[in-house]
Motif scaffolding. Structure first.
Motif, PDB file in Angstrom:
ATOM      1  N   GLU A  49       0.834  -1.211   0.000  1.00 10.02           N
ATOM      2  CA  GLU A  49       0.000   0.000   0.000  1.00 10.02           C
ATOM      3  C   GLU A  49       0.867   1.258   0.000  1.00 10.02           C
ATOM      4  N   LEU A  50       2.005   1.192   0.754  1.00  7.97           N
ATOM      5  CA  LEU A  50       2.897   2.351   0.790  1.00  7.97           C
ATOM      6  C   LEU A  50       3.536   2.596  -0.574  1.00  7.97           C
ATOM      7  N   TYR A  51       3.908   1.507  -1.260  1.00  8.62           N
ATOM      8  CA  TYR A  51       4.454   1.660  -2.610  1.00  8.62           C
ATOM      9  C   TYR A  51       3.429   2.280  -3.546  1.00  8.62           C
ATOM     10  N   ASN A  52       2.175   1.855  -3.429  1.00 15.13           N
ATOM     11  CA  ASN A  52       1.128   2.428  -4.284  1.00 15.13           C
ATOM     12  C   ASN A  52       0.929   3.904  -3.974  1.00 15.13           C
ATOM     13  N   ARG A  53       0.920   4.253  -2.675  1.00 15.73           N
ATOM     14  CA  ARG A  53       0.774   5.657  -2.307  1.00 15.73           C
ATOM     15  C   ARG A  53       1.952   6.476  -2.802  1.00 15.73           C
ATOM     16  N   ARG A  54       3.159   5.870  -2.686  1.00  8.55           N
ATOM     17  CA  ARG A  54       4.341   6.588  -3.159  1.00  8.55           C
ATOM     18  C   ARG A  54       4.313   6.758  -4.660  1.00  8.55           C
ATOM     19  N   ARG A  55       3.867   5.722  -5.374  1.00 11.08           N
ATOM     20  CA  ARG A  55       3.772   5.810  -6.822  1.00 11.08           C
ATOM     21  C   ARG A  55       2.785   6.902  -7.234  1.00 11.08           C
ATOM     22  N   ALA A  56       1.652   6.940  -6.565  1.00 14.54           N
ATOM     23  CA  ALA A  56       0.660   7.978  -6.865  1.00 14.54           C
ATOM     24  C   ALA A  56       1.195   9.358  -6.503  1.00 14.54           C
ATOM     25  N   LEU A  57       1.935   9.420  -5.378  1.00 13.12           N
ATOM     26  CA  LEU A  57       2.510  10.696  -4.969  1.00 13.12           C
ATOM     27  C   LEU A  57       3.537  11.186  -5.979  1.00 13.12           C
ATOM     28  N   ARG A  58       4.358  10.283  -6.500  1.00 13.29           N
ATOM     29  CA  ARG A  58       5.357  10.686  -7.490  1.00 13.29           C
ATOM     30  C   ARG A  58       4.713  11.085  -8.809  1.00 13.29           C
ATOM     31  N   THR A  59       3.571  10.492  -9.110  1.00 14.14           N
ATOM     32  CA  THR A  59       2.837  10.937 -10.297  1.00 14.14           C
ATOM     33  C   THR A  59       2.406  12.386 -10.130  1.00 14.14           C
ATOM     34  N   VAL A  60       1.911  12.722  -8.899  1.00 11.47           N
ATOM     35  CA  VAL A  60       1.531  14.113  -8.626  1.00 11.47           C
ATOM     36  C   VAL A  60       2.763  15.014  -8.676  1.00 11.47           C
ATOM     37  N   MET A  61       3.888  14.525  -8.129  1.00 12.27           N
ATOM     38  CA  MET A  61       5.126  15.318  -8.178  1.00 12.27           C
ATOM     39  C   MET A  61       5.550  15.579  -9.617  1.00 12.27           C
ATOM     40  N   ASP A  63       3.594  15.644 -12.166  1.00  9.51           N
ATOM     41  CA  ASP A  63       2.639  16.597 -12.743  1.00  9.51           C
ATOM     42  C   ASP A  63       2.971  18.024 -12.328  1.00  9.51           C
ATOM     43  N   ASN A  64       3.421  18.176 -11.066  1.00  8.67           N
ATOM     44  CA  ASN A  64       3.709  19.522 -10.564  1.00  8.67           C
ATOM     45  C   ASN A  64       4.997  20.102 -11.146  1.00  8.67           C
ATOM     46  N   HIS A  65       5.967  19.222 -11.448  1.00  7.92           N
ATOM     47  CA  HIS A  65       7.299  19.704 -11.820  1.00  7.92           C
ATOM     48  C   HIS A  65       7.682  19.416 -13.276  1.00  7.92           C
ATOM     49  N   ASP A  66       6.834  18.740 -14.034  1.00 11.12           N
ATOM     50  CA  ASP A  66       7.150  18.410 -15.428  1.00 11.12           C
ATOM     51  C   ASP A  66       6.727  19.570 -16.322  1.00 11.12           C
ATOM     52  N   HIS A  67       7.685  20.435 -16.630  1.00 12.81           N
ATOM     53  CA  HIS A  67       7.376  21.601 -17.462  1.00 12.81           C
ATOM     54  C   HIS A  67       7.153  21.214 -18.923  1.00 12.81           C
ATOM     55  N   ALA A 104      10.869   5.211 -19.167  1.00 12.16           N
ATOM     56  CA  ALA A 104      11.273   4.959 -17.780  1.00 12.16           C
ATOM     57  C   ALA A 104      11.188   6.206 -16.912  1.00 12.16           C
ATOM     58  N   VAL A 105      10.856   7.377 -17.483  1.00 10.90           N
ATOM     59  CA  VAL A 105      10.841   8.621 -16.717  1.00 10.90           C
ATOM     60  C   VAL A 105       9.612   8.678 -15.810  1.00 10.90           C
ATOM     61  N   CYS A 106       8.442   8.549 -16.408  1.00 10.17           N
ATOM     62  CA  CYS A 106       7.200   8.591 -15.627  1.00 10.17           C
ATOM     63  C   CYS A 106       6.071   8.019 -16.465  1.00 10.17           C
ATOM     64  N   ARG A 107       4.914   7.868 -15.829  1.00  8.11           N
ATOM     65  CA  ARG A 107       3.793   7.225 -16.501  1.00  8.11           C
ATOM     66  C   ARG A 107       3.326   8.020 -17.719  1.00  8.11           C
ATOM     67  N   LYS A 108       3.223   9.348 -17.571  1.00 12.18           N
ATOM     68  CA  LYS A 108       2.715  10.150 -18.682  1.00 12.18           C
ATOM     69  C   LYS A 108       3.692  10.152 -19.854  1.00 12.18           C
ATOM     70  N   TRP A 109       4.982  10.222 -19.537  1.00 16.86           N
ATOM     71  CA  TRP A 109       5.971  10.129 -20.619  1.00 16.86           C
ATOM     72  C   TRP A 109       5.857   8.779 -21.311  1.00 16.86           C
ATOM     73  N   ARG A 110       5.692   7.728 -20.524  1.00 14.49           N
ATOM     74  CA  ARG A 110       5.600   6.395 -21.107  1.00 14.49           C
ATOM     75  C   ARG A 110       4.356   6.265 -21.989  1.00 14.49           C
ATOM     76  N   GLN A 111       3.233   6.777 -21.494  1.00 15.08           N
ATOM     77  CA  GLN A 111       2.003   6.699 -22.285  1.00 15.08           C
ATOM     78  C   GLN A 111       2.143   7.453 -23.600  1.00 15.08           C
ATOM     79  N   LEU A 112       2.759   8.632 -23.533  1.00 18.32           N
ATOM     80  CA  LEU A 112       2.926   9.426 -24.748  1.00 18.32           C
ATOM     81  C   LEU A 112       3.942   8.779 -25.690  1.00 18.32           C
TER      82      LEU A 112
END
Length: 480
Positions: A49-61, A63-67, A104-112
């Motif tokens: 559960e902590l890994y899932n929360r961390r994964r979701a948190l890094r997705t938000v991170m 989103d916040n920092h990916d210019h 390997a950078v992040c989920r959105k990069w991978r999807q794109l």
């Protein structure tokens, strides 16, 4: 002391739930083990559960920092990805910029990245010499090509040993092959389909393995546009010769080189290296074979077999002749005469490049008197700085009034020097009124660095207004 049940004393370790004593309950040790296993399971669930929360948190991170993703529309980001990750399939370079790294950078990069077919329309596979390439995974190769959707494919496939499964995956997409380069052993050619597109470009490099038994032609002729034979006899090659426009022959017998000219009516570029004596498989012609399409002809590492080759060929449309010769043949009595005769059959020759090592300056100048049509002269030296000085002096020597004009159509003079170039001799070219408008290009191994930069600056000041350029030798990326 804890008392173990009789079942716990068995040689085979049993699961705790199978351990019972007379009253039907597990022993104390098994009871404690059951409790520990329960706690471990709860902790593993918590960690998950902590890994899932961390994964979701890094997705938000992200989103916040990916210019990049936030500031540009997907079409622009996809184009940036393509500029970054498209490999140079001709040299296997830029492996670090594979599109897999983008994913390997992040989920959105991978999807794109996974949804950008252009990223996956180029593929370089190298199975030579046991290289540990991550792309050797057949599943990954299949996924890579599937992600390219319906785009035309650029593929380089080097395989000296047999990997038919990889070839089968490539064959599934042969209808989309647009620019392909296959470097394989000749007896593995049957594993590959022929390119089906009429406008596709296919470079086929065939090599002769150490252990080889002649395979019967039980497969259709392979369709290629460019061919390189490395020690492979021509009778062992099953291709459609009518499509060949470029041929490079290495360690091939004289009569077989001439046979390639006979078979390839659209040939435009012809390169010969390390020619071998006659194999007596094909007859030598009684008269010169005229090939009207050849535009470029290159001889490298010549031997006495060159004489027979020059005697048998005529290229009336020849525009470029490269003689990268490291032998003493130019100084012999026979070859210059044969070259002169060959030149007379090539009235359209505009570019002549020659390696001047091991050839006397007198013999070079004597030979150049017969190259009256050339507009570009290239002089290549690996060993002798003094030889370049001699040639510059000879080029700038005054011409006798009764003598024919030396190189009357020359427009460009190119030097390739892997030693320190004699810059002090260069200004004399522009001091001659005849060569004042000549384009001069000097490429050296250290061009663009340190001493060469300072030299270029000084020469630029001294010879302002003259057409002089200084560059660095680009070591050839021999795709053959």
């Amino acid at each position: 002391m804890t008392v173990l049940s009789s079942r716990c004393n068995a040689s085979k370790v049993l699961r705790p739930e199978r351990c019972v004593v007379l009253d039907g309950k597990p022993c104390a040790a098994c009871t404690e083990d059951i409790e520990l296993e329960k706690q471990i399971g709860e902790l593993e669930t918590l960690i998950y559960e902590l890994y899932n929360r961390r994964r979701a948190l890094r997705t938000v991170m992200n989103d916040n920092h990916d210019h990049l993703i936030h500031n540009f529309p997907p079409e622009i980001v996809s184009h940036i990805f393509v500029l970054y990750a498209t490999p140079n399939v001709s040299t296997h370079k830029n492996k670090r910029s594979t599109p897999l790294r983008l994913g390997a950078v992040c989920r959105k990069w991978r999807q794109l990245a996974w949804a950008t077919p252009r990223l996956w329309s180029s593929l370089a596979l190298d199975f030579t010499f046991g290289k540990n390439d991550p792309l050797h995974s057949l599943h990954l190769i299949d996924e890579w090509l599937e992600r390219s959707a319906s785009l035309p494919l650029t593929i380089r496939y080097d395989d000296r040993s047999a990997h038919p499964q990889a070839a089968n995956i490539l064959n599934k997409h042969s209808a989309r092959w647009h620019d392909v380069h296959f470097d394989i052993a000749v007896h593995h050619l049957h594993h590959l389909n022929s390119p089906s597109q009429g406008n596709s470009s296919c470079l086929l490099v065939l090599r002769y393995p150490f252990q080889f038994s002649v395979r019967p032609f039980d497969f259709p002729p392979f369709r290629a546009t460019e061919l390189a034979l490395k020690s492979v006899p021509v009778p062992h090659v099953n291709i459609t010769w009518n499509n060949i426009t470029v041929a490079f022959l290495y360690d091939i017998c004289v009569d077989q080189c001439i046979e390639v000219i006979r078979r390839a009516p659209l040939l435009r570029t012809f390169r010969l290296q390390a020619i071998k004596p006659l194999s007596h498989i094909f007859p030598l012609p009684n008269a010169r074979i005229l090939h009207p399409q050849v535009r470029s002809f290159e001889l490298s590492e010549n031997s006495s077999n060159v004489v027979a080759t020059l005697d048998s060929l005529s290229f009336p449309s020849l525009e470029e002749w490269i003689n990268d010769d490291y032998s003493q043949l130019w100084n012999g009595p026979e070859l210059p005469e044969k070259m002169t005769s060959f030149i007379r059959c090539s009235p359209s020759l505009k570019i002549f490049k020659i390696n001047i090592d091991h050839i006397s300056c007198h013999r070079i100048i004597e030979g150049l008197h017969h190259f009256s049509t050339i507009e570009v002269l290239g002089l290549h030296s690996v060993l002798h700085r003094f030889r370049i000085i001699q040639l510059l002096d000879a080029l700038c020597a005054p011409t006798q009034s009764q003598s024919p004009l030396f190189l009357p159509h020359l427009q460009s003079l190119e030097f390739v020097s892997k030693i320190y170039f004699p810059w002090e001799s260069l200004p004399q070219i522009f001091s001659s009124s005849r060569w004042r408008s000549l384009r001069v290009k000097v490429n050296t191994r250290s061009g663009g660095h340190d001493t060469e930069v300072k030299t270029a600056e000084v020469l630029g000041e001294l010879m302002e207004g003259f057409d002089l350029s200084i560059g660095k030798i680009d070591e050839p990326e021999w795709y053959y």
